[in-house]
Design a protein around this motif. Sequence first.
Motif, short mmCIF file in Angstrom:
data_model
loop_
_atom_site.label_atom_id
_atom_site.label_comp_id
_atom_site.label_asym_id
_atom_site.label_seq_id
_atom_site.Cartn_x
_atom_site.Cartn_y
_atom_site.Cartn_z
N THR A 304 0.82 -1.54 0.11
CA THR A 304 -0.10 0.09 0.06
C THR A 304 0.67 1.30 0.02
O THR A 304 0.43 2.34 -0.70
CB THR A 304 -1.02 -0.13 1.24
N ALA A 325 -10.64 -2.24 -4.26
CA ALA A 325 -10.63 -3.51 -3.59
C ALA A 325 -11.74 -4.40 -3.60
O ALA A 325 -12.96 -4.12 -3.87
CB ALA A 325 -10.43 -3.06 -2.22
N LEU A 330 -11.80 -4.37 3.19
CA LEU A 330 -10.70 -4.00 2.61
C LEU A 330 -10.44 -2.65 2.08
O LEU A 330 -9.55 -1.76 2.31
CB LEU A 330 -10.20 -4.84 1.45
N ALA A 331 -11.73 -2.15 1.43
CA ALA A 331 -11.65 -0.79 0.87
C ALA A 331 -11.76 0.11 2.13
O ALA A 331 -11.04 1.32 1.86
CB ALA A 331 -13.07 -0.77 0.23
N HIS A 334 -8.08 0.33 3.11
CA HIS A 334 -7.22 1.08 2.21
C HIS A 334 -7.43 2.45 2.50
O HIS A 334 -6.50 3.40 2.62
CB HIS A 334 -7.49 0.69 0.96
N THR A 379 -15.21 -0.51 -3.89
CA THR A 379 -15.43 -1.66 -4.42
C THR A 379 -15.75 -1.76 -5.72
O THR A 379 -15.48 -0.87 -6.47
CB THR A 379 -16.22 -2.41 -3.50
N ASP A 398 -6.61 -4.04 -6.09
CA ASP A 398 -5.98 -4.85 -4.99
C ASP A 398 -6.57 -6.23 -5.18
O ASP A 398 -7.75 -6.41 -5.40
CB ASP A 398 -6.03 -4.24 -3.88
N GLY A 554 -6.91 -8.47 3.87
CA GLY A 554 -7.11 -7.08 4.36
C GLY A 554 -7.53 -6.78 5.76
O GLY A 554 -7.26 -5.85 6.16
#
Length: 691
Positions: A304, A325, A330-331, A334, A379, A398, A554
Amino acid sequence: MASPSTTARLAAISPSTSVLELPGVKDMIALRLDRLGITTVRDLLFHMPRRYEDTRVLTPVAQLRAGEVQTSQVVIRNVTVHRSHVKKIWLVEASLVDGRDVVGAVWFNQRFLMNQLRSGMEVLVSGKVETSRTGLTFRNPTFERVGSEQRHVGRLAPVYPETEKLSSARLRSLIEPLLPLADSLPDRLPSEVRSAEHLMGIGTALRQVHFPDDEQSRARAHERIAFEELFLLQLAAQRARRRRLSSAGVAIPYDVEVARAFAGSLPFQLTEGQRVAAHQVLTDMAGSGSMNRLLQGDVGSGKTVVAAMAALMAHRAGFQVAVMAPTEILARQHQATLTQMLAAHDLAPRLLVGSTPARARREIVEAMANGRESLLVGTHALIEDDVVFSDLGLVVVDEQHRFGVAQRQRLRRKGALMPNFLAMTATPIPRSLSLTVYGDVNISELREMPPGRHPVATRVVPPYQRDEAYAFIREQIGAGRQAFVICPLIEENDKLGVRSATAEHERLRDDVFPDLRVELLHGRMPSREKEERMGRFARGDADLLVATSVIEVGVDVPNATILVIEGAERFGLAQLHQFRGRVGRDRHRSYCILFQSSIDDEGSQRLETVAATHSGFDLAEADLRLRGAGDVAGLRQHGLPEMLAADLLDVAMLQRARAAAEAWLDHDPELTSYAPLHEAMTGYRAVFDLD
């Protein structure tokens, strides 16, 4: 040579003919063929043998030896059928003669053979010879009547991938009459390539791969088919690469001062690998033709940070950045990580996910369209039609293998010019695959872990040692740590025998750890509920989190130092390694416990490989060796045609195919001079940008 009647029947059949139109193929057989991916005559012709039974060496009956597989030419003297005394199964027994010498044969539960075996018939019989009360006996042998051309016995006989009630013998009987049609197939390898590489034509290759004259012919036929597969793959990859580099893309100047300022603002020092990868990415973005780079490294290796530096460089040059993502969790992570890294540089990422409220969504979409915002994390929501960028310069995806090819391409086409593309993955690609699946991609690797990351102690636990493992988990939680428990299914499935997350959650909560706080998380929960439960665990309000593979990518909870994987043999090596990356993120020692739900040698070997190997790169190579190239994650999940004969570990042939593809593109850059080759590229358009 085909008989006149065979020739007449074949005249009405073409490679595209449905198998249902073949003589003797009824609905039930067609259904079984379909299970093997066979629906047409062409599919049958390209159903490759997985091995061969060599029954060419004949042993006279007088020289047969007990305990060995042997082949003899004999005459059937008599045949009888009766039930066995103990198990009451049907036994077909035959007396076979070779001159004055006699040997027996017995078949179990195959009463129908009484219609095929006749006294006086001369046959080739092949199988294991054992000693019985009456002397030497062939046990369940294969046999075939002696004729001018043998199909099953007395030759190199192909053994195919089979399915229930569809044997290799039946497949041979279906394929052999069709082989004259192989000559009518367009040869996708141009004659110039075949000549330069000393390869046979496709018709000859198919005849020899199914019914080889000898071992040398078989090997040459296999080489011919394998080379074509690798040549087409290389041709598609190299053509896409040349097109990309010659097309107008977004060029983002490499400002060294911006890179230095970013690195200086971080609360840690970049590793050497991160510096090298960042330099490669920034150099690509500044070059002609848009970047197409894959950044691979283990979970926690710091990918990242590299993406953040690239995003800042694009922003300073006046371009927008999209980061996609595979999951909302996970989004959000991030967005949080990028916010920390980029706050000092006045770049704030916005978040767009499925659960974003309508009003906030409208405001974000409008801000991206008119250029007020530069960095959008999200996403699949990013690829919806109303999401428009005013000047998209960089796309970061990702865990790109979690998205379909079409989804990735839709995001890349959101810009007026082709934006730079950076894919990130914690599932390292085996080096041999990087020459094939990623032939149009430059690869950066992060092989070293940032300071403070420790190897995770991994142990395979058989069923009888489960209680010891639970005692260890309790001890660690008593010391203030937390644990993930991962299960392969959501609902109980007795046939598979794996513990589902729901059943496991109830068992751990009620029976094993009734005094501890046990939380449940799985992919079918609404997004908000998943976030709430994940949040409770991250804050330390739960001791154990039982989950499905939703936490594969993630989730970051530094205090979680124990990872328990139920039914570990059900997961691939790369996936197990990704799970393991969820722990080991704190100063405390971390542990991964691989619970086996059943014990078998192959499953145990795979799990011991995970326990002994800490590098994702080394595991990727081991996974490829253990599973074989035919089952490589790279091909099917990237939309590529399945490899029928090619071995993706054969680097020498890969390099041969690549050199041949480069030479052909030099001569025919648009692939228009040879129609069969142009048509063959259709199967690669879902993966490579060829048009």
